[in-house]
Design an enzyme around this catalytic site. Structure first.
Site, short mmCIF file in Angstrom:
data_model
loop_
_atom_site.label_atom_id
_atom_site.label_comp_id
_atom_site.label_asym_id
_atom_site.label_seq_id
_atom_site.Cartn_x
_atom_site.Cartn_y
_atom_site.Cartn_z
N HIS A 65 0.85 -1.36 -0.04
CA HIS A 65 0.16 -0.02 -0.10
C HIS A 65 0.92 1.24 -0.04
O HIS A 65 2.05 1.18 0.34
CB HIS A 65 -0.80 -0.04 1.31
CG HIS A 65 -0.29 -0.23 2.39
ND1 HIS A 65 0.27 -1.22 3.05
CD2 HIS A 65 0.18 0.79 3.54
CE1 HIS A 65 0.73 -1.19 4.17
NE2 HIS A 65 0.85 -0.10 4.67
N CYS A 179 1.63 3.07 11.95
CA CYS A 179 2.72 2.69 10.89
C CYS A 179 3.02 3.93 10.10
O CYS A 179 2.35 4.82 10.11
CB CYS A 179 2.14 1.59 10.02
SG CYS A 179 0.92 2.18 9.01
#
Length: 671
Positions: A65, A179
């Site tokens: 991603h 993250c």
């Protein structure tokens, strides 16, 4: 526009033997569907995210991603792989791969949709349904069902566990998950921890610091918690809220892979008086355990600290340097000279003594040039203090800023320069971090970050710099300056080669930034050797995008259509000294592109030094031509380096063994 459609799905496909091939396949699907304006740019962004940490998850799942300026609408591509491909999961390769592409702006609604998918992947029934689906339409229905559920079946919010029944403090936990991109792992970690806590009979409240925003944990919830879990790959926002709480810290992937262990460790820490605890003023590394935060080693952590300082320093360099260059353009280079009997430059004297109603002998142009020159010099004077201040900030958060800036100012005062700023920033940061760990009465905790830590750390680093370190650092800086000024012949050419190699190695990464910081920190219009170094660094940094633009123009058949489009844009990027314009080419074919660019950069750096080219501006590329000494030789060195790099990459693509770059394009075209 739906977040996924049937043309974004590939079932039981052989996408190649590695994760880049899978990402290339899915990125091609997105580009063909009009969801991405630049396939290679999207691939480069996804691979850059892969370089940070693997996106493979237990259970045969991969979720590459990224955010990308080449994506306007949040989009999901899906491939069921046969054979499986390794994405770095601990239990082996993946057969289910999602490519999650979000726009660079990261709209909140888009991010919420993507986080919903990430949370669904924690559910075994959802994953099983993906494997059993018999058609593309069924996959679309499954994914849409979790990212955009019908109103009657409102989406659960498992990131915050219900607290229906009161619990003892030791059975209540809080957690932060975060993250680097805040798209997927942030939410999957949250849901994994919540599920593990539920099985253990523990109340767990999670704050997800991701791209879709977060609701901060309330002070009452934090106060009632027995311990805190930090599952993060980045710094925790407002970490001081958890001051004094027992803490379990790790990278975000451990919370996905071992959530039950983390919950058990947090419960144990809650009853252990010797457990590591959160310090109120520190950032990512501030626990009494003394280790690096988030599972990051001290080598990586040190690099992050130094790069934080350099990143915050660069705006001062760019603004100050370009203002000085504009001052030269309007008033000439004489404004940098110091008249006999004066201590300030002519530009400073004019800016201080004259005004719009009292113009100097050179008229309005000279006055404006002097003002711009003085403004640039003032901005440039913050260079070392900003470097030291934000190195200290990276270690000790906001309380480290004041002692860090103080250390940088002392470094300038004693003549320690760039090296003194780095040393002073490190001392200030670790001193502030040490002071923050001192136990103080509750009534004094509010004074710690705003008075006690800045005062104590400033005093310590100031005394050390003045009494012990100032003269040695000044001697080192003076010796380095004298050595650089005395270089001649092959020595100065070798320095140009080294700087050229560094500028072309990682295109904006740590090595590139180190070379650039070395040049800008020592930039002094009165020092010819520093001006040659600046010229070598900027010219070499212009080579990669210009070389790829030239190569894709001369031999277009060796490049994909998106690469040819990138090549057309790279002309302007290279001319503007934006090395990142070559990243799409390097990401797609690193083994052949990066060495070729380094060869060209080395040639340019060597020629710049050999021809005694100088540069008085730290940025701007060819557009600051007026600040370049020996402009003809600058252009010649840049042109020769560009030609060498372009010829090398063409030869490598033509004669070296081909990789999957063009072959993957053919496969996509036939798919």
């Amino acid at each position: 526009m739906p977040i996924i459609t049937t043309d974004l799905v590939a079932l039981d496909v052989d996408a190649g033997g590695d994760k880049e091939s899978v990402i290339r396949l899915l990125a091609g699907r997105l580009a063909d569907a009009g969801r991405s304006s630049d396939r290679d740019g999207l691939i480069a962004a996804a691979m850059a995210r892969e370089a940070q940490s693997a996106t493979g998850l237990p259970g045969g799942i991969a979720i590459p991603h990224c955010r990308s300026p080449h994506v306007d609408q949040a989009t999901i591509g899906f491939a069921r792989l046969s054979p499986k491909v390794d994405f770095g999961a601990p239990d082996g390769p993946a057969d289910l791969a999602f490519l999650i592409a979000a726009p660079d702006s990261g709209g909140a609604e888009h991010m919420k949709l993507l986080s919903s998918l990430a949370r669904a992947l924690v559910r075994k029934d959802f994953v099983a349904s993906l494997r059993e689906a018999s058609s593309d339409a069924e996959i679309v229905e499954l994914v849409e069902g979790v990212v955009n559920p019908a109103p009657a079946a409102s989406a659960p919010t498992p990131a915050v566990a219900p607290a229906a029944a009161p619990a003892a403090e030791t059975r209540t936990l809080v957690a932060i998950t975060a993250c680097p991109t805040g798209i997927a792992h942030t939410y999957m970690a949250a849901d994994s921890l919540v599920a593990a806590a539920k099985e253990a009979g523990v109340t767990l409240h999670v704050e997800t610091q991701g791209s879709s925003g977060s609701t901060p944990l309330s002070p009452d919830v934090i106060a009632a918690a027995g311990a805190v879990i930090f599952a993060t790959d980045v710094g925790v926002k407002d970490r001081s809220r958890f001051a004094g709480k027992p803490v379990i810290a790790s990278g975000v992937k451990r919370a996905i892979n071992e959530p039950a262990k983390m919950v058990a460790e947090a419960l144990s820490a809650a009853t252990n008086p010797n457990a590591a605890r959160v310090e109120g003023s520190a950032d990512a590394a501030a626990t009494t355990s003394g280790g690096a935060s988030g599972g990051v080693g001290w080598g990586t952590r040190t690099r992050q600290i130094l790069l934080t300082g350099v990143s915050y320093m660069i705006p001062f360099v760019a603004a100050g340097g370009l203002l000085i260059a504009l001052g030269f353009l309007l008033a000439g280079y004489d404004i940098a000279n110091t008249p006999d009997g004066e201590t300030k430059s002519l530009g400073n004297l004019i800016a201080a003594a004259n005004s719009l109603t009292d113009l100097p002998s050179g008229g309005l142009t000279q006055y404006l040039g002097a003002v711009l020159f003085t403004l640039g010099g003032l901005a440039f004077s913050f260079l070392v203090p900003a470097l030291a201040g934000y190195i200290s900030f990276a270690i000790a958060d906001r309380p480290g800023i004041a002692p860090g800036f103080t250390a940088g100012a002392v470094a300038v005062f004693v003549g320690g320069g760039f090296i003194g700023g780095i040393v002073g920033g490190l001392i200030a940061g670790f001193t502030a971090l040490w002071i923050s760990k001192i136990a103080v009465p509750k009534a004094m905790r509010g004074l710690m970050p705003v008075v006690i830590i800045p005062l104590g750390a400033s005093l310590v680093v100031g005394l050390l710099m003045f009494l012990l370190l100032g003269r040695p650092l000044a001697a080192i800086t003076s010796g380095l300056t004298s050595w650089l000024g005395g270089l001649s012949g092959s020595s100065v050419i070798l320095l140009g080669v080294i700087l050229g190699l560094m500028m072309c190695f990682d295109l904006g990464g740590p090595v590139n930034k180190a070379a650039y910081a070395f040049a800008t920190a020592g930039l002094n219009v009165a020092d010819p050797s520093s001006l040659r170094i600046m010229a070598a660094v900027m010219a070499a940094g212009m080579v990669p995008p210009l070389a790829m633009a030239l190569a894709s123009t001369v031999r277009p058949k060796l490049f994909t259509e998106p690469e040819r489009e990138n090549g057309r844009a790279a002309w302007l990027l290279g001319a503007s000294f934006i090395s990142e314009g070559a990243i799409p080419f390097a990401a797609a074919d690193p083994l052949r592109v990066i060495p070729s660019m380094m060869a060209g950069g080395a040639v340019t750096g060597a020629l710049i030094m050999a021809f005694d080219v100088t540069l008085k501006a730290p940025h701007g590329g060819i557009f600051v031509f007026f600040a370049i000494g020996n402009l003809v030789w600058f252009i010649l060195a840049l042109a020769l380096g560009t030609i060498v790099a372009a010829a090398a990459v063409v030869a490598a693509k033509q004669f070296a063994k081909k990789d999957t770059t063009v072959e993957a394009d053919a496969e996509l075209a036939n798919a």
